[in-house]
Design a protein around this motif. Structure first.
Motif, PDB file in Angstrom:
ATOM      1  N   SER A   1      -3.780  -5.916   9.623  1.00  0.00           N
ATOM      2  CA  SER A   1      -4.681  -6.479  10.492  1.00  0.00           C
ATOM      3  C   SER A   1      -4.766  -7.996   9.691  1.00  0.00           C
ATOM      4  N   MET A   2      -4.310  -8.476   8.373  1.00  0.00           N
ATOM      5  CA  MET A   2      -4.135  -9.556   7.896  1.00  0.00           C
ATOM      6  C   MET A   2      -3.428 -10.950   8.550  1.00  0.00           C
ATOM      7  N   THR A   3      -2.517 -10.259   9.403  1.00  0.00           N
ATOM      8  CA  THR A   3      -1.461 -11.714   9.128  1.00  0.00           C
ATOM      9  C   THR A   3      -0.660 -10.900  10.880  1.00  0.00           C
TER      10      THR A   3
ATOM     11  N   GLY B   1       0.630  -0.763   0.166  1.00  0.00           N
ATOM     12  CA  GLY B   1      -0.315   0.157   0.143  1.00  0.00           C
ATOM     13  C   GLY B   1       0.760   1.902   0.081  1.00  0.00           C
ATOM     14  N   GLN B   2       0.441   2.251   0.085  1.00  0.00           N
ATOM     15  CA  GLN B   2       0.979   3.588   0.625  1.00  0.00           C
ATOM     16  C   GLN B   2       1.905   3.396   1.063  1.00  0.00           C
ATOM     17  N   HIS B   3       2.344   3.047   2.144  1.00  0.00           N
ATOM     18  CA  HIS B   3       3.301   3.120   3.813  1.00  0.00           C
ATOM     19  C   HIS B   3       4.714   2.475   2.978  1.00  0.00           C
ATOM     20  N   GLN B   4       4.402   1.437   1.693  1.00  0.00           N
ATOM     21  CA  GLN B   4       5.212   0.632   0.993  1.00  0.00           C
ATOM     22  C   GLN B   4       6.111   1.115   0.426  1.00  0.00           C
TER      23      GLN B   4
ATOM     24  N   ASP C   1      -1.027   4.003  10.734  1.00  0.00           N
ATOM     25  CA  ASP C   1      -2.446   3.695  11.106  1.00  0.00           C
ATOM     26  C   ASP C   1      -3.137   5.046  10.327  1.00  0.00           C
ATOM     27  N   ASN C   2      -3.360   5.212   9.476  1.00  0.00           N
ATOM     28  CA  ASN C   2      -3.957   6.024   8.567  1.00  0.00           C
ATOM     29  C   ASN C   2      -5.473   5.517   8.809  1.00  0.00           C
ATOM     30  N   GLU C   3      -6.268   4.572   9.268  1.00  0.00           N
ATOM     31  CA  GLU C   3      -7.742   3.387   8.678  1.00  0.00           C
ATOM     32  C   GLU C   3      -8.146   3.932   7.280  1.00  0.00           C
ATOM     33  N   TYR C   4      -7.663   4.222   6.941  1.00  0.00           N
ATOM     34  CA  TYR C   4      -7.999   3.352   5.355  1.00  0.00           C
ATOM     35  C   TYR C   4      -7.119   2.586   4.722  1.00  0.00           C
ATOM     36  N   LEU C   5      -7.698   2.007   4.035  1.00  0.00           N
ATOM     37  CA  LEU C   5      -6.884   1.426   2.923  1.00  0.00           C
ATOM     38  C   LEU C   5      -7.090   2.284   1.557  1.00  0.00           C
ATOM     39  N   GLY C   6      -5.164   2.953   2.502  1.00  0.00           N
ATOM     40  CA  GLY C   6      -4.899   4.390   1.639  1.00  0.00           C
ATOM     41  C   GLY C   6      -4.542   4.280   0.451  1.00  0.00           C
ATOM     42  N   MET C   7      -4.095   3.196  -0.066  1.00  0.00           N
ATOM     43  CA  MET C   7      -3.690   3.389  -1.359  1.00  0.00           C
ATOM     44  C   MET C   7      -4.543   2.916  -2.748  1.00  0.00           C
ATOM     45  N   VAL C   8      -5.796   2.346  -2.232  1.00  0.00           N
ATOM     46  CA  VAL C   8      -7.297   2.143  -2.949  1.00  0.00           C
ATOM     47  C   VAL C   8      -7.822   4.230  -2.518  1.00  0.00           C
TER      48      VAL C   8
HETATM   49  C1  LIG Z   1      -4.204  -9.305  -0.104  1.00  0.00           C
HETATM   50  C2  LIG Z   1      -4.827  -8.374  -0.619  1.00  0.00           C
HETATM   51  N1  LIG Z   1      -6.097  -7.321  -0.838  1.00  0.00           N
HETATM   52  C3  LIG Z   1      -6.241  -6.592  -1.413  1.00  0.00           C
HETATM   53  C4  LIG Z   1      -5.128  -5.894  -2.347  1.00  0.00           C
HETATM   54  C5  LIG Z   1      -5.674  -4.421  -2.734  1.00  0.00           C
HETATM   55  N2  LIG Z   1      -4.421  -2.913  -2.405  1.00  0.00           N
HETATM   56  C6  LIG Z   1      -3.428  -3.058  -2.818  1.00  0.00           C
HETATM   57  S1  LIG Z   1      -2.728  -1.411  -1.547  1.00  0.00           S
HETATM   58  C7  LIG Z   1      -4.759  -2.144  -0.502  1.00  0.00           C
HETATM   59  C8  LIG Z   1      -4.423  -0.419   0.542  1.00  0.00           C
HETATM   60  C9  LIG Z   1      -3.491  -1.339   1.854  1.00  0.00           C
HETATM   61  O1  LIG Z   1      -4.246  -0.626   3.421  1.00  0.00           O
HETATM   62  P1  LIG Z   1      -3.271  -0.597   4.374  1.00  0.00           P
HETATM   63  O2  LIG Z   1      -2.541  -1.794   4.523  1.00  0.00           O
HETATM   64  O3  LIG Z   1      -3.585  -0.077   5.649  1.00  0.00           O
HETATM   65  O4  LIG Z   1      -1.954   0.451   3.633  1.00  0.00           O
HETATM   66  P2  LIG Z   1      -2.088   1.593   2.469  1.00  0.00           P
HETATM   67  O5  LIG Z   1      -2.206   2.375   1.975  1.00  0.00           O
HETATM   68  O6  LIG Z   1      -3.213   2.849   4.231  1.00  0.00           O
HETATM   69  O7  LIG Z   1      -0.912   2.386   3.744  1.00  0.00           O
HETATM   70  C10 LIG Z   1      -4.966  -2.614  -1.148  1.00  0.00           C
HETATM   71  C11 LIG Z   1      -7.248  -3.002  -0.382  1.00  0.00           C
HETATM   72  C12 LIG Z   1      -3.536  -6.542  -1.597  1.00  0.00           C
HETATM   73  N3  LIG Z   1      -3.165  -5.621  -2.529  1.00  0.00           N
HETATM   74  N4  LIG Z   1      -3.676  -7.423  -1.277  1.00  0.00           N
END
Ligand SMILES: Cc1ncc(C[n+]2csc(CCOP(=O)(O)OP(=O)(O)O)c2C)c(N)n1
Ligand SMILES: [Mg+2]
Lengths: 575, 160
Positions: free
Chosen positions: A458-460, A402-405, A480-487
């Motif tokens: 949260s997943m693992t 996601g964004q943090h990555q 923790d941005n309380e969002y699935l931030g990248m999406v």
């Molecule tokens: C297993 C899985 N499900 C769905 C996705 C689609 N996806 C890519 S980034 C993301 C959001 C990730 O959220 P978070 O871990 O909170 O990271 P953030 O972007 O907020 O830093 C999602 C849902 C994915 N990459 N992997």
């Protein structure tokens, strides 16, 4: 006591394994491969094998979920280059490995996954906990085996480890029916490998290497484009020698991070969708693109029709299918990057390219990776930046997706190979926690930090219990941005801020991880960030988790919108 | 364009699934795929007719080579080679039309493999073009059933 029992096996197994049961043969093969730790979860089809492992000097790490096991094996493999081993029972245990197999396949990680299978005579009958694992895993493994007889077991294990770890590495699955782990070997096993079709090409063709060097020497605007293959090949020193001698600017993919020392002025940081502006502009303007162990992923190239339009392409890769698959290579060199670069450096000539290097320096000055500091929230980028300083850019860093990555990739400042463990090809959320734990098993004295997102974590996060159990000092930072931030960022930019499905309310993570037996810290005030990070880094009595409440609507820039060319990136605040 | 490729593969369970799965997953377009034994009991030969341009063909060759039980890949494009396809076809041929059908069979050096009251089963080998020409010519009589093996191929001259 474990030792004595093992010696007993050893004596019994010396004579071609005669009289040994399948489980003992598997165990001996693992010992011979130097396996010191494996990650897995038990079940009916594995009971006889686990019975053998009970007395083994090999550490068997029992995880909370089989996905955790295979990601730990991946973390272990990525941190060391050694083959990681995961083990799961038939049916649901085995299918829980699927994400990890696909992940390891796309990121070329050497893994041997052992799955229990129902008794041989039940296969094909929809037996209890039967799943066709060779069928399911075929497109996501480098190779797989269904063991047909105890006679073949030793040979198959030898082949599996060989295939997983050589050439372009990858996951290999061995499906072992439970009766075969019990059956005893009657006649001496023949361990000679029978894989005549597997001949990875290692040494590059010298004429191709010379042609490559010639093209590079003749170019006015060369750019090295470095992928994960350089890490797998342990070719960092050779790469840097070529870079130095030719004074070649270089960019990396996400998987290639660490191949370059990012403090070197010739390093342009990451390329692609969230790459640095300098790397992206340089790619578009170079007249010679030298891809090493990279595969022109769509997250790197953006719109292919306009990608690196002026470049003569040199492509060095061990996997012939990667060459000219996406972008036609003008000079293909098939083989192991390490040897090829070592030979190539002889032919590289230092060339005066002041104009090109000045242009790059200018881009670097005008468009540095950056962010708007200030405001009441902690900026996620500042967390990574600060962590880089505090750890001297020397920690092993795992991430979620996601964004943090992307911020981790942009702001940590990687210096050496095997330093970043991230899911590149598959983009697997949930990879961070277990892969960091696996890396810590591999490198007990290293500082291992998972920089994670609240969603991915949260997943693992249940695997933190595994780290508690083994008293591993792994560190976790949750942005923790309380969002699935990248999406959410895509929704903000391209879907009118309609945050469908991406609002992600979180539990009290500190309480959760304290319940797991780990240390939990939370920080919200930007002024307290450094202290919180220090507290995290200083804690070594087991796993510790720092929850950072970050600016919830921060975006990752630069960003090349899907389908656009690299130079059409959105620059955010630099625009 | 159609290309004939052969792959020598180790006789192992799952090889066929592996290769056909790889073709499907990568979107390669297969015209026919034949598997049969060879002079070596441990190896089978797959003969695959693929449709695609040179870039596709290059990927097909490389991807096949990457499949571990594949021992050798050969591309018959631009080579002197022998290609054969076997056809079994049941043609509507009541007694008044039978002589005409049999004439065609003879012209093509085919064989009548079975005769029934109102139809014949014809066997014919040859290149794909020849087989297709024959099929076109018997079509007006009525084709009841048709089966083809798909192409197998071998290099001309002494070389293996
Ligand atoms: C297993 C899985 N499900 C769905 C996705 C689609 N996806 C890519 S980034 C993301 C959001 C990730 O959220 P978070 O871990 O909170 O990271 P953030 O972007 O907020 O830093 C999602 C849902 C994915 N990459 N992997
Ligand atoms: Mg988030």
């Amino acid at each position: 006591m474990a030792k004595t029992k093992y010696t007993k096996y050893k004596m019994k197994l010396d004579k071609g394994f005669v009289g040994a049961c399948g489980g003992e043969i598997i165990h001996q093969m693992l010992m011979d491969q130097g396996v010191d730790v494996m990650f897995g979860f038990p079940g009916g089809a594995l009971i006889p094998l686990f019975d053998v492992l009970y007395d083994s000097p090999i550490k068997l790490v029992i995880t909370r979920h089989e996905q955790g096991a295979i990601h730990m094996a991946e973390g272990y493999a990525r941190a060391t280059g050694k083959t990681g081993v995961a083990i799961a029972t038939s049916g649901p245990g085995a299918t829980n490995l699927v994400t990890g197999l696909a992940n390891a396949y796309l990121d070329s990680t050497p893994i041997v996954a052992i799955t229990g299978q129902v008794r041989s005579n039940l296969i094909g009958n929809d037996a209890f906990q039967e799943a066709d694992m060779t069928g399911i895993s075929r497109p996501i493994t480098k190779h797989n085996f269904l063991v047909g007889s105890v006679d073949d077991l030793g040979r198959i294990f030898a082949e599996a480890f060989h295939i997983a770890s050589t050439g372009r590495p990858g996951p290999v699955l061995i499906d072992v029916p439970v009766d075969i782990t019990v059956n005893k070997l009657a006649r001496a096993a023949d361990l000679t490998m029978r894989i005549p079709g597997y001949k990875p090409s290692l040494s590059g063709h010298i004429r191709q290497i010379q042609s490559a060097a010639k093209v590079i020497n003749a170019s006015a605007r060369p750019l090295l484009y470095v992928g994960g293959g350089v890490i797998h090949s342990e070719a960092t020193a050779e790469l840097r020698a070529v870079q130095e001698k030719g004074q070649l600017p270089a960019t990396t993919t996400l998987m290639g991070l660490g191949a370059l020392d990012e403090s070197n002025p010739l390093a342009l940081q990451m390329v692609g969708m969230h790459g640095s502006a300098t790397a992206n502009y340089a790619t578009q303007e170079c007249d010679c693109l030298i891809a090493v162990g990279a595969r022109f992923d769509d997250r790197v190239t953006g719109n292919l029709d306009t990608f690196a339009p002026d470049a003569t392409v040199v492509h060095i890769d061990i996997d012939p299918t990667s060459i000219s698959k996406v972008v036609k290579a003008d000079v293909p060199v098939v083989g192991d990057a390490k040897g090829i670069l070592a030979q190539m450096v002889e032919f590289i000539e230092p060339t005066d390219r002041t104009e090109w290097l000045e242009k790059i320096a200018d881009w670097k000055k005008r468009y540095p990776l950056g962010y708007e500091p200030g405001g009441k929230y902690i900026k996620p980028q500042s967390v990574v930046e600060k962590l880089g300083e505090l750890t001297d850019h020397d920690a092993i860093i795992a991430t979620g997706v996601g964004q943090h990555q992307m911020w981790t990739a942009q702001f940590y400042g990687f210096r050496k190979p095997r330093q970043i463990i991230t899911s590149g090809g598959l983009g697997t959320m949930g990879f961070g926690v277990p892969s960091a734990i696996g890396a810590q098993f591999a490198c007990p004295d290293a500082t291992v930090i998972d920089i994670d997102g609240d969603g991915s974590f949260s997943m693992t996060m249940g695997e933190i219990v595994t780290a508690v159990h083994h008293e591993l000092p792994v560190k976790f930072i949750v942005m923790d941005n309380e969002y699935l931030g990248m999406v959410r960022q895509w929704q903000e930019m391209f879907f009118d801020k309609r945050y469908s499905g991406t609002v992600h309310p979180c539990p009290d993570f500190v309480k959760v991880v304290e319940g797991f037996g780990a240390k939990g810290i939370r920080v919200e005030d930007p002024a307290k960030l450094t202290d919180a990070l220090k507290e995290l880094l200083d804690y070594n009595d087991g796993p510790a988790v720092l929850i950072v409440a970050v600016d919830p609507e921060e975006n990752v820039y630069p960003m090349v919108p899907a389908g656009k060319s690299l130079h059409e990136m959105e620059l955010g605040r630099l625009a | 364009m159609k290309h004939v490729i052969t792959a020598l593969v180790q006789n192992q369970p799952g090889v066929l699934a592996h290769i056909s799965g790889m073709f499907a997953a990568r979107g390669f377009n297969i015209d026919s795929l034949v598997v049969g034994r060879t002079e070596d009991s441990e190896l089978s030969r797959m003969t695959i007719v693929v449709v695609g341009d040179d870039t596709v063909l290059e990927q097909v060759r490389k991807q096949l080579g990457k499949v571990i039980p594949v021992v050798k890949v050969r591309d018959f494009t631009n080579t002197e080679n022998v290609q054969r396809d076997l056809l079994l076809i049941r043609v509507h041929a009541p007694s008044e039309k039978r002589p005409a059908v049999v004439d065609l069979v003879n012209l093509f050096r085919g064989r009548v493999a079975d005769v029934a009251r109102s139809s014949v089963v014809v066997e014919l080998t040859g290149t794909e073009d020849k087989i297709e020409a024959f099929i076109d010519l018997v079509r007006p009589y009525g084709i009841r059933e048709l089966a083809r093996t798909g192409v197998i191929a071998m290099q001309r001259g002494g070389r293996k």
